[in-house]
Design a protein around this motif. Sequence first.
Motif, PDB file in Angstrom:
ATOM      1  N   GLU A   1       0.829  -1.208   0.000  1.00  0.00           N
ATOM      2  CA  GLU A   1       0.000   0.000   0.000  1.00  0.00           C
ATOM      3  C   GLU A   1       0.865   1.261   0.000  1.00  0.00           C
ATOM      4  OE1 GLU A   1      -2.459  -0.469   3.426  1.00  0.00           O
ATOM      5  OE2 GLU A   1      -4.027  -1.573   2.340  1.00  0.00           O
ATOM      6  N   ARG A   2       1.941   1.239   0.775  1.00  0.00           N
ATOM      7  CA  ARG A   2       2.805   2.421   0.868  1.00  0.00           C
ATOM      8  C   ARG A   2       3.458   2.733  -0.474  1.00  0.00           C
ATOM      9  NH1 ARG A   2       8.240   2.559   2.449  1.00  0.00           N
ATOM     10  NH2 ARG A   2       8.074   0.486   3.377  1.00  0.00           N
ATOM     11  N   PHE A   3       4.012   1.707  -1.125  1.00  0.00           N
ATOM     12  CA  PHE A   3       4.650   1.945  -2.421  1.00  0.00           C
ATOM     13  C   PHE A   3       3.608   2.311  -3.480  1.00  0.00           C
ATOM     14  CE2 PHE A   3       8.103  -0.889  -0.668  1.00  0.00           C
ATOM     15  CZ  PHE A   3       9.060   0.116  -0.593  1.00  0.00           C
ATOM     16  N   ALA A   4       2.439   1.688  -3.419  1.00  0.00           N
ATOM     17  CA  ALA A   4       1.378   2.024  -4.372  1.00  0.00           C
ATOM     18  C   ALA A   4       0.958   3.478  -4.211  1.00  0.00           C
ATOM     19  CB  ALA A   4       0.188   1.088  -4.189  1.00  0.00           C
ATOM     20  N   ASP A   5       0.792   3.915  -2.965  1.00  0.00           N
ATOM     21  CA  ASP A   5       0.418   5.310  -2.731  1.00  0.00           C
ATOM     22  C   ASP A   5       1.503   6.273  -3.226  1.00  0.00           C
ATOM     23  OD1 ASP A   5      -2.188   5.358  -1.649  1.00  0.00           O
ATOM     24  OD2 ASP A   5      -1.460   4.691   0.301  1.00  0.00           O
ATOM     25  N   GLU A   6       2.764   5.913  -3.004  1.00  0.00           N
ATOM     26  CA  GLU A   6       3.855   6.768  -3.491  1.00  0.00           C
ATOM     27  C   GLU A   6       3.799   6.914  -5.011  1.00  0.00           C
ATOM     28  OE1 GLU A   6       7.694   5.525  -2.228  1.00  0.00           O
ATOM     29  OE2 GLU A   6       7.243   5.690  -0.082  1.00  0.00           O
ATOM     30  N   LEU A   7       3.583   5.810  -5.702  1.00  0.00           N
ATOM     31  CA  LEU A   7       3.522   5.857  -7.162  1.00  0.00           C
ATOM     32  C   LEU A   7       2.319   6.673  -7.632  1.00  0.00           C
ATOM     33  CD1 LEU A   7       4.464   2.148  -7.974  1.00  0.00           C
ATOM     34  CD2 LEU A   7       5.866   4.174  -8.398  1.00  0.00           C
ATOM     35  N   ILE A   8       1.182   6.477  -7.001  1.00  0.00           N
ATOM     36  CA  ILE A   8      -0.019   7.205  -7.417  1.00  0.00           C
ATOM     37  C   ILE A   8       0.106   8.691  -7.066  1.00  0.00           C
ATOM     38  CG2 ILE A   8      -2.516   7.420  -7.076  1.00  0.00           C
ATOM     39  CD1 ILE A   8      -2.566   4.372  -6.722  1.00  0.00           C
ATOM     40  N   ASP A   9       0.815   9.016  -5.985  1.00  0.00           N
ATOM     41  CA  ASP A   9       1.075  10.426  -5.681  1.00  0.00           C
ATOM     42  C   ASP A   9       1.782  11.115  -6.842  1.00  0.00           C
ATOM     43  OD1 ASP A   9      -0.131  10.556  -3.238  1.00  0.00           O
ATOM     44  OD2 ASP A   9       1.713  10.532  -2.055  1.00  0.00           O
ATOM     45  N   GLY A  10       2.609  10.363  -7.561  1.00  0.00           N
ATOM     46  CA  GLY A  10       3.359  10.953  -8.664  1.00  0.00           C
ATOM     47  C   GLY A  10       2.559  11.134  -9.934  1.00  0.00           C
ATOM     48  N   LEU A  11       1.371  10.529 -10.010  1.00  0.00           N
ATOM     49  CA  LEU A  11       0.599  10.630 -11.249  1.00  0.00           C
ATOM     50  C   LEU A  11      -0.843  11.098 -11.050  1.00  0.00           C
ATOM     51  CD1 LEU A  11      -1.344   7.869 -11.271  1.00  0.00           C
ATOM     52  CD2 LEU A  11       0.833   6.788 -11.801  1.00  0.00           C
ATOM     53  N   CYS A  12      -1.311  11.162  -9.796  1.00  0.00           N
ATOM     54  CA  CYS A  12      -2.738  11.422  -9.571  1.00  0.00           C
ATOM     55  C   CYS A  12      -3.162  12.815 -10.001  1.00  0.00           C
ATOM     56  CB  CYS A  12      -3.110  11.177  -8.118  1.00  0.00           C
ATOM     57  SG  CYS A  12      -2.261  12.267  -6.939  1.00  0.00           S
ATOM     58  N   GLY A  13      -2.240  13.779 -10.001  1.00  0.00           N
ATOM     59  CA  GLY A  13      -2.613  15.133 -10.376  1.00  0.00           C
ATOM     60  C   GLY A  13      -2.624  15.385 -11.872  1.00  0.00           C
ATOM     61  N   LYS A  14      -2.191  14.425 -12.671  1.00  0.00           N
ATOM     62  CA  LYS A  14      -2.051  14.654 -14.111  1.00  0.00           C
ATOM     63  C   LYS A  14      -3.345  14.451 -14.883  1.00  0.00           C
ATOM     64  CE  LYS A  14       1.244  11.744 -15.085  1.00  0.00           C
ATOM     65  NZ  LYS A  14       2.321  11.122 -15.891  1.00  0.00           N
ATOM     66  N   GLY A  15      -4.232  13.598 -14.384  1.00  0.00           N
ATOM     67  CA  GLY A  15      -5.477  13.325 -15.088  1.00  0.00           C
ATOM     68  C   GLY A  15      -5.368  12.282 -16.170  1.00  0.00           C
ATOM     69  N   ALA A  16      -4.162  11.812 -16.438  1.00  0.00           N
ATOM     70  CA  ALA A  16      -3.946  10.770 -17.452  1.00  0.00           C
ATOM     71  C   ALA A  16      -2.586  10.142 -17.207  1.00  0.00           C
ATOM     72  CB  ALA A  16      -4.005  11.346 -18.867  1.00  0.00           C
ATOM     73  N   CYS A  17      -2.466   8.855 -17.504  1.00  0.00           N
ATOM     74  CA  CYS A  17      -1.180   8.180 -17.359  1.00  0.00           C
ATOM     75  C   CYS A  17      -1.215   6.860 -18.116  1.00  0.00           C
ATOM     76  CB  CYS A  17      -0.851   7.920 -15.884  1.00  0.00           C
ATOM     77  SG  CYS A  17      -1.798   6.561 -15.128  1.00  0.00           S
TER      78      CYS A  17
END
Length: 409
Positions: free
Chosen positions: A126-142
């Motif tokens: 969960e921690r690593f998943a959250d870190e990765l999603i923190d890096g892309l969640c603001g973009k709106g696309a990935c």
Amino acid sequence: MNPAEPAPVPLSGPLFHTDPVELYRRIRRDHGAVAPVVLDGDVPAWLVLGYRELHQVTSDPVLFSRDSELWNQWDAIPADWPLLPMIGRRQPSILYTVGERHRERAEVISAALEAVDPFELRQRAERFADELIDGLCGKGACDIIAEYAMLLPVRVLASIYGFADAQGPALVTAMNDMINGGPGALAGQQHLGGSMVALLAAKAETPGDDVASRMLGNTAGFTVEEVAQDLMVMMAAGHQPTADWIGNSLRLMLTDDRFAASLSGGRHSVGEAMNEVLWEDTPTQNVAGRWASRDTHLGGRHIGHGDLVLLGLAAANADPHVRADAGALTGGNNAHLSFGHGEHRCPFPAQEVAETIARTGIEVLLDRLPDVDLAVAEPALTRRPSPWLRGLTALPVTYTPTPALGGTA
């Protein structure tokens, strides 16, 4: 071979890339449950497509051995043969160890993985998943594959093996370079190998509560080189298929109405989709291999002493003798062969680790990006052109931009 019989099937080509299910159907129609195939350089082998026949092969490790030294084609294999990384010779890893020594090594690996606390494993995932999603969640696309699925499993595995979190990104790069087989493949393999040796040296000095320390501390008498080789096998076997399991499951959930409930918070459908993928779209399509220790017969074929037998896991899962209605959902049926079978199957604790990482990765992504949607038409999705592993080259998605969590665990 009967002169009227169709020619051996090249284990390559566009159908492996676009529609392997149809390819396996044609091979089964033309050749039956065991088919003659040719590998790169016209190297002959047998592909087992039948569920019963594959079960027979994997249930008899003496007749169908994992010892690649038995291969009757070694004299014809050039030093630069591209499949040598897949079909190795004189490798000290568990992959090519047989008999009692293999059973001892499998027990060492299983014991080391079984001791991983499942709650701590999920927390790390969960921690690593959250870190990765923190890096892309603001973009709106990935691209879920490149920016998420291909980054998560190796980070979690490195953590439970004993690597420091700071070493994770370099291990991700090395692992993916090695698997992709491009210009950086050799450097990636060297980095991974060197990292394993350094890890074991550090754990020999200061053991910890991790997989590497437990394997070193086992009293079965394996050398540091053997432990390093097995850790490399475990990481490679645990990373790419798990990454593809995440990608293939999300593709199914984004394109199949039967799993639409998952995208609005239905957790039960996540497990169903993951199980469906293991039957219908398994990441590990074919496995090399087994070698006949004497002349024998299999599926009506004469298999010669030293012949290479390839395990067609995906084809066996689709065998009409066990899947009469291929369009029906499998539900909780886990009799698939996607993890192998017999002595050389993926150890049960390793299966549980992979499932925890994949399921956690999917659930965290759906929690964080609840309106995620496919950004292209489904036919535009493409697969890596490999007869061995089946995964997407990309899974482009869109979603409503959301704020980062700031690295909360």
